[in-house]
Write an enzyme that holds these catalytic residues in place. Structure first.
Site, PDB file in Angstrom:
ATOM      1  N   GLY A 124       0.781  -1.225   0.000  1.00 28.78           N
ATOM      2  CA  GLY A 124       0.000   0.000   0.000  1.00 28.78           C
ATOM      3  C   GLY A 124       0.811   1.271   0.000  1.00 28.78           C
ATOM      4  CB  CYS A 125       4.321   2.102   0.300  1.00 29.12           C
ATOM      5  SG  CYS A 125       5.360   3.559   0.422  1.00 29.12           S
ATOM      6  N   GLY A 126       2.271   4.083  -1.816  1.00 24.98           N
ATOM      7  CA  GLY A 126       2.159   4.627  -3.158  1.00 24.98           C
ATOM      8  C   GLY A 126       3.320   5.483  -3.585  1.00 24.98           C
ATOM      9  CB  CYS A 128       7.980   3.011  -1.635  1.00 28.23           C
ATOM     10  SG  CYS A 128       7.223   2.872  -0.017  1.00 28.23           S
TER      11      CYS A 128
END
Length: 282
Positions: A124-126, A128
């Site tokens: 869910g890390c948009g 990174c």
């Protein structure tokens, strides 16, 4: 457009995709007593997105609706301007994960290479792996939406969404993004361990469908972060409703992009942070 490629196999088969959930033996502690049980756990696998043979992003995601995910990610990240720029999507099972291979228009690929961007994302890390602040703070085009919803419709919509979250019921570990039509029907639901991934999957499904994005709303089972507002604006939707709160950056983006932002949508209540006129409360 889509095809699943298996090692040493000539016939495509979606059945060979990794499972979305698995079972584990657990010890549950409840009311002062321990009990051995079998529990269902959501799977997350590395999903590599490759454009014209070049790896661009690796995200941890739930291995379902990967074609929607790839298309939605490509649109929301500005890699392609339109679904027409995607000529094909192949899903290839590999020993250490899944590769989603996209063939895109030459102009889009040239632009992608110029950005020199290689993401290695956690769940869910948009953002990174983004190389510069300018890449993070993208400004979407202003949304022009005719959406209008009675407050009671939001309650009913989230009840519909919850009823359709099969993976959440089994595992308790996934987010969902849904598409709410003007008539109050939740037409599409996509689930993933990552909230950004779920919304990208929804974006891809909308791009492949015939929904009127100018009159509907995005509903999500998460907080409303900057990325969630950005992806909603990229879809062209005028309303984003979330069960949790927004960030200040998300509110500012919603104001500037013309997106109605509602948070803390619970039974009989919500907080409107931007462009509340579409929710008929003022």
């Amino acid at each position: 457009m889509k095809r699943c490629i298996l090692p040493q196999e000539t016939e495509p088969s979606d059945e060979a995709l990794p499972a979305t959930r698995n079972t584990f033996a657990v010890n549950r502690w409840r009311n002062g007593a321990a009990m051995a049980e079998i529990d269902h756990i959501a799977e997350e696998v590395p999903v590599a997105l490759e454009y014209n043979g070049v790896s661009h992003a690796v995200m941890l995601a739930t291995p379902a609706d990967l074609e929607d995910f790839a298309l939605g990610f490509s649109l929301s990240e500005g890699i392609v301007a339109s679904p027409r720029d995607v000529y094909g999507i192949d899903v290839e099972i590999r020993p250490n994960g899944v590769a989603v291979k996209l063939e895109i228009a030459t102009e889009a690929f040239v632009g992608l290479k110029a950005r020199r961007r290689a993401l290695a994302g956690r769940t869910g890390c948009g953002l990174c792996g983004t190389e510069s602040l300018d890449e993070v703070m993208r400004v979407p085009a202003a949304v022009h939406s005719a959406a209008s919803f009675e407050p009671a419709l939001l309650d009913a919509a989230f009840a519909q969404l919850q009823a359709r979250q099969a993976l959440l019921r089994d595992t308790g570990a996934t987010h969902a993004a849904g598409w709410l039509r003007a008539d109050g029907t939740v037409a599409l639901v996509r689930e993933d361990v990552g909230r950004h991934n779920a919304l990208d999957k929804l974006a891809g499904a909308l791009a492949n469908g015939n929904e009127d994005v100018s009159r509907g709303a995005v509903i999500v089972t998460s907080r409303a972060s900057y990325e969630m507002v950005l992806k909603t604006a990229t879809i062209g939707a005028g309303v984003l409703a979330a069960v949790s709160g927004p960030t200040a950056l998300a509110v500012r983006l919603a104001e500037s992009a013309g997106v109605t932002l509602a948070g803390f949508v619970r039974a009989g209540s919500f907080v409107a942070y931007a462009h509340s006129h579409r929710l008929k409360i003022s």
